[in-house]
Scaffold this active site. Sequence first.
Site, PDB file in Angstrom:
ATOM      1  N   PHE A 192     -11.162   3.665  15.046  1.00  0.00           N
ATOM      2  CA  PHE A 192     -10.297   3.725  14.129  1.00  0.00           C
ATOM      3  C   PHE A 192      -9.938   2.377  13.769  1.00  0.00           C
ATOM      4  CE2 PHE A 192      -7.813   5.108  17.739  1.00  0.00           C
ATOM      5  CZ  PHE A 192      -6.841   4.111  17.746  1.00  0.00           C
ATOM      6  N   CYS A 231      -2.000   1.668  10.472  1.00  0.00           N
ATOM      7  CA  CYS A 231      -0.848   2.494  11.187  1.00  0.00           C
ATOM      8  C   CYS A 231      -1.274   2.826  12.489  1.00  0.00           C
ATOM      9  CB  CYS A 231      -0.673   3.857  10.459  1.00  0.00           C
ATOM     10  SG  CYS A 231       0.146   3.654   8.688  1.00  0.00           S
ATOM     11  N   VAL A 278       4.455  10.057  15.971  1.00  0.00           N
ATOM     12  CA  VAL A 278       3.487  11.228  16.816  1.00  0.00           C
ATOM     13  C   VAL A 278       2.509  11.824  15.910  1.00  0.00           C
ATOM     14  CG1 VAL A 278       3.863  13.635  17.962  1.00  0.00           C
ATOM     15  CG2 VAL A 278       5.635  11.935  18.184  1.00  0.00           C
ATOM     16  N   ARG A 298     -21.130   4.633  11.609  1.00  0.00           N
ATOM     17  CA  ARG A 298     -20.474   5.905  10.844  1.00  0.00           C
ATOM     18  C   ARG A 298     -21.325   7.255  10.664  1.00  0.00           C
ATOM     19  NH1 ARG A 298     -14.978   4.984   9.843  1.00  0.00           N
ATOM     20  NH2 ARG A 298     -14.771   2.809   9.917  1.00  0.00           N
ATOM     21  N   TYR A 318       0.801  -1.213  -0.048  1.00  0.00           N
ATOM     22  CA  TYR A 318       0.030  -0.046  -0.057  1.00  0.00           C
ATOM     23  C   TYR A 318       0.793   1.276   0.134  1.00  0.00           C
ATOM     24  CZ  TYR A 318      -4.204  -2.553   0.580  1.00  0.00           C
ATOM     25  OH  TYR A 318      -5.209  -3.399   0.509  1.00  0.00           O
ATOM     26  N   ALA A 326     -17.102  11.044  14.847  1.00  0.00           N
ATOM     27  CA  ALA A 326     -17.194   9.900  15.659  1.00  0.00           C
ATOM     28  C   ALA A 326     -17.397   8.544  14.813  1.00  0.00           C
ATOM     29  CB  ALA A 326     -18.287  10.301  16.580  1.00  0.00           C
ATOM     30  N   GLU A 365       6.281   7.993   5.141  1.00  0.00           N
ATOM     31  CA  GLU A 365       5.003   8.309   4.388  1.00  0.00           C
ATOM     32  C   GLU A 365       3.881   8.766   5.263  1.00  0.00           C
ATOM     33  OE1 GLU A 365       5.123   8.044   0.797  1.00  0.00           O
ATOM     34  OE2 GLU A 365       3.513   9.342   1.679  1.00  0.00           O
ATOM     35  N   LYS A 415       6.760  10.637  12.597  1.00  0.00           N
ATOM     36  CA  LYS A 415       5.554   9.706  12.194  1.00  0.00           C
ATOM     37  C   LYS A 415       5.044   9.119  12.974  1.00  0.00           C
ATOM     38  CE  LYS A 415       3.657   6.747   9.084  1.00  0.00           C
ATOM     39  NZ  LYS A 415       3.193   6.774   7.934  1.00  0.00           N
ATOM     40  N   PHE A 465     -11.624  -0.648   6.364  1.00  0.00           N
ATOM     41  CA  PHE A 465     -11.452   0.099   7.530  1.00  0.00           C
ATOM     42  C   PHE A 465     -11.840   1.496   7.279  1.00  0.00           C
ATOM     43  CE2 PHE A 465      -7.694   3.244   7.516  1.00  0.00           C
ATOM     44  CZ  PHE A 465      -7.155   2.611   6.168  1.00  0.00           C
TER      45      PHE A 465
HETATM   46  C1  UDX Z   1      -3.172   7.041   8.469  1.00  0.00           C
HETATM   47  C2  UDX Z   1      -2.833   8.628   8.319  1.00  0.00           C
HETATM   48  O1  UDX Z   1      -3.846   9.622   8.223  1.00  0.00           O
HETATM   49  C3  UDX Z   1      -1.547   8.618   7.278  1.00  0.00           C
HETATM   50  O2  UDX Z   1      -1.010  10.072   7.423  1.00  0.00           O
HETATM   51  C4  UDX Z   1      -0.441   7.821   7.829  1.00  0.00           C
HETATM   52  O3  UDX Z   1       0.568   7.881   6.753  1.00  0.00           O
HETATM   53  C5  UDX Z   1      -1.117   6.453   7.808  1.00  0.00           C
HETATM   54  O4  UDX Z   1      -2.178   6.382   8.662  1.00  0.00           O
HETATM   55  P1  UDX Z   1      -5.005   5.616   7.003  1.00  0.00           P
HETATM   56  O5  UDX Z   1      -4.823   4.659   8.065  1.00  0.00           O
HETATM   57  O6  UDX Z   1      -4.875   5.391   5.522  1.00  0.00           O
HETATM   58  O7  UDX Z   1      -3.810   6.821   7.473  1.00  0.00           O
HETATM   59  O8  UDX Z   1      -6.386   6.440   7.290  1.00  0.00           O
HETATM   60  P2  UDX Z   1      -6.929   7.457   7.973  1.00  0.00           P
HETATM   61  O9  UDX Z   1      -7.699   8.383   7.016  1.00  0.00           O
HETATM   62  O10 UDX Z   1      -6.088   8.340   8.777  1.00  0.00           O
HETATM   63  O11 UDX Z   1      -8.323   6.856   8.991  1.00  0.00           O
HETATM   64  C6  UDX Z   1      -7.642   5.905   9.931  1.00  0.00           C
HETATM   65  C7  UDX Z   1      -9.031   5.373  10.767  1.00  0.00           C
HETATM   66  O12 UDX Z   1      -9.696   6.423  11.724  1.00  0.00           O
HETATM   67  C8  UDX Z   1      -9.987   4.998   9.628  1.00  0.00           C
HETATM   68  O13 UDX Z   1     -10.520   3.887  10.315  1.00  0.00           O
HETATM   69  C9  UDX Z   1     -10.972   5.944   9.837  1.00  0.00           C
HETATM   70  O14 UDX Z   1     -12.398   5.473   9.749  1.00  0.00           O
HETATM   71  C10 UDX Z   1     -10.986   6.533  11.200  1.00  0.00           C
HETATM   72  N1  UDX Z   1     -11.419   7.941  11.465  1.00  0.00           N
HETATM   73  C11 UDX Z   1     -10.832   8.884  10.846  1.00  0.00           C
HETATM   74  C12 UDX Z   1     -12.368   8.210  12.196  1.00  0.00           C
HETATM   75  O15 UDX Z   1     -13.238   7.460  12.771  1.00  0.00           O
HETATM   76  N2  UDX Z   1     -12.884   9.610  12.288  1.00  0.00           N
HETATM   77  C13 UDX Z   1     -12.330  10.583  11.668  1.00  0.00           C
HETATM   78  O16 UDX Z   1     -12.875  11.709  12.026  1.00  0.00           O
HETATM   79  C14 UDX Z   1     -11.161  10.181  10.920  1.00  0.00           C
HETATM   80  P1  ADP Z   2       2.545  -1.405   3.577  1.00  0.00           P
HETATM   81  O1  ADP Z   2       1.095  -1.132   4.038  1.00  0.00           O
HETATM   82  O2  ADP Z   2       3.528  -0.994   4.641  1.00  0.00           O
HETATM   83  O3  ADP Z   2       2.971  -0.831   2.250  1.00  0.00           O
HETATM   84  P2  ADP Z   2       2.232  -4.271   2.980  1.00  0.00           P
HETATM   85  O4  ADP Z   2       1.984  -5.504   3.571  1.00  0.00           O
HETATM   86  O5  ADP Z   2       1.145  -3.696   1.927  1.00  0.00           O
HETATM   87  O6  ADP Z   2       2.594  -2.946   3.898  1.00  0.00           O
HETATM   88  O7  ADP Z   2       3.474  -4.449   1.778  1.00  0.00           O
HETATM   89  C1  ADP Z   2       4.637  -4.831   2.187  1.00  0.00           C
HETATM   90  C2  ADP Z   2       5.245  -5.626   1.104  1.00  0.00           C
HETATM   91  O8  ADP Z   2       6.694  -5.823   1.263  1.00  0.00           O
HETATM   92  C3  ADP Z   2       4.446  -6.917   1.012  1.00  0.00           C
HETATM   93  O9  ADP Z   2       4.315  -7.291  -0.252  1.00  0.00           O
HETATM   94  C4  ADP Z   2       5.735  -8.127   1.110  1.00  0.00           C
HETATM   95  O10 ADP Z   2       5.620  -9.061   0.328  1.00  0.00           O
HETATM   96  C5  ADP Z   2       6.810  -7.383   0.870  1.00  0.00           C
HETATM   97  N1  ADP Z   2       8.172  -7.735   1.470  1.00  0.00           N
HETATM   98  C6  ADP Z   2       8.523  -7.720   2.851  1.00  0.00           C
HETATM   99  N2  ADP Z   2       9.690  -8.281   2.873  1.00  0.00           N
HETATM  100  C7  ADP Z   2      10.248  -8.487   1.640  1.00  0.00           C
HETATM  101  C8  ADP Z   2      11.560  -8.563   1.362  1.00  0.00           C
HETATM  102  N3  ADP Z   2      12.705  -9.010   1.986  1.00  0.00           N
HETATM  103  N4  ADP Z   2      11.867  -8.326   0.013  1.00  0.00           N
HETATM  104  C9  ADP Z   2      10.861  -8.121  -0.918  1.00  0.00           C
HETATM  105  N5  ADP Z   2       9.544  -7.857  -0.500  1.00  0.00           N
HETATM  106  C10 ADP Z   2       9.316  -7.719   0.761  1.00  0.00           C
END
Ligand code: UDX
Ligand code: ADP
Length: 460
Positions: free
Chosen positions: A270, A274, A220, A440, A14, A266, A163, A218, A336
């Site tokens: 979450f 991450c 924090v 939601r 991702y 609300a 990221e 990151k 999610f």
């Molecule tokens: C998060 C951070 O936003 C991003 O900067 C970081 O790089 C990765 O983690 P993500 O997990 O993709 O991103 O989604 P985000 O939009 O932050 O939502 C996280 C969760 O919180 C979701 O389940 C969302 O539904 C929930 N959420 C978010 C709420 O319930 N209410 C809100 O107001 C905002």
């Molecule tokens: P993220 O959300 O952090 O991108 P993912 O699980 O979606 O995490 O992706 C991590 C990817 O890294 C997986 O597709 C996994 O197969 C790959 N991966 C893990 N270890 C190695 C490695 N040693 N060499 C190549 N690819 C790897």
Amino acid sequence: MKTIKKITCIGAGYVGGPTMSVIAQKNPDVQVTVVDLNQARIDAWNDSDLNNLPVYEPGLDAVIAEARGRNLFFSTDVERAIDEADMIFISVNTPTKTYGKGKGQAADLKFIELCARQIAAVAKDDKIVVEKSTLPVRTAEALKSILDNTGNGVNFHILSNPEFLAEGTAVTDLHNPDRVLIGGEDETAIEALVNIYAAWVPRERILTTNLWSSELSKLVANAFLAQRVSSINAISELCEMTGANVDEVARAIGQDSRIGPKFLKASVGFGGSCFQKDILNLVYIARSYNLTAVADYWEQVIILNDHQKTRFAEKIIQTMYNTVNGKHIAFLGWAFKKDTNDTRESAAIYVADHLLDEEANIVVYDPKVSAEQIYKDLDYLGTRTPEENRRLVKVVDNPYGALDGAHAAAVLTEWDEFKTYDWAKIKKGMKKPSFVFDGRKLLDRKELNRLGFAYYAIGE
Ligand code: UDX
Ligand code: ADP
């Protein structure tokens, strides 16, 4: 200054997939190769049908169409890609440890270490190694030690470049980031990476710091965001008791420019790969320095989030006369959040688990999540056997099919399409009384009440 001609990214998930696609799109003169051990994933990234990309992100198909085959490549040949690259991004997964010291809290760095060892073994010239995965503070130190001690005597410069993209808006976040953060010690290496981003990001939005500030920032950032969601979710319970409405409270406080309106929705809790992981990590680090008050403070964000998921499931059971045994509950959404097919740590999984303990029959519809993934998520919990999960849970590809004959509908993900359904028609097909539990706050209470639904929403 070193000009980067070839970039390799280890990990086509991702983070790695979308980020590298945009870097390649905006730097047509740089060859970008994304490698992964997972052949099926790489095949999907190379699929000529862009509907089959392994990550669903709005707008990603257009970026891939522009760059793939031109200067963007997906491959399983990890060694060759490492050998050729000037700059290597590490974008592998860092799940929470499921064993040993720090189990359930610390990040599992085994994939990172394997990457470092592989880079060290293969590299025949100097490399810039960029940490893209979210990592505990001071991981760069471990990385450097492995690279320097097992390498072939070449120089490695480590940068941290966390990221901040959110899933579902990854492409717009990458195209137009609030900021890009680069931490490092070597000015030349930092400048090389700054130049990659400067191809499309205004310089004043590219921040440079020392390595540890970057790594910690990151964690924090995610902890603060998750804390806001837990804060408003805590208030949602109070609203339900007092007759206040959590959306109104959120609007009232969000207009204060010091608080701001975003991230105050609300919800059933979450999820995502991450928030929980990063807070657990922060808590673990704080505890490892004996900062008990700091660790307890942040841990409470997770405790409240778990409470919110349990509370929603309990509300369903309690409202349906304290038994859901054999009752058909339609789940609208499993991801999610909307606009992603990612289900990691999704609240839906835990709400389902709770209801399945009470022998409910769940029928799931999600516009983007596959049946295979849903069963995988439930099996992973280990609460019941795969056979039991398949007996109690059905997955359908049509929302009306999920709702037909249901005692209750539960909205777990805020997919826009749920608002457009013919709820009058749905009402006719459901058992009476027809319950809707909106995790939601997505649907129109007035309209559903008018149609005769018993409607419950978080925080009202
Ligand atoms: C998060 C951070 O936003 C991003 O900067 C970081 O790089 C990765 O983690 P993500 O997990 O993709 O991103 O989604 P985000 O939009 O932050 O939502 C996280 C969760 O919180 C979701 O389940 C969302 O539904 C929930 N959420 C978010 C709420 O319930 N209410 C809100 O107001 C905002
Ligand atoms: P993220 O959300 O952090 O991108 P993912 O699980 O979606 O995490 O992706 C991590 C990817 O890294 C997986 O597709 C996994 O197969 C790959 N991966 C893990 N270890 C190695 C490695 N040693 N060499 C190549 N690819 C790897």
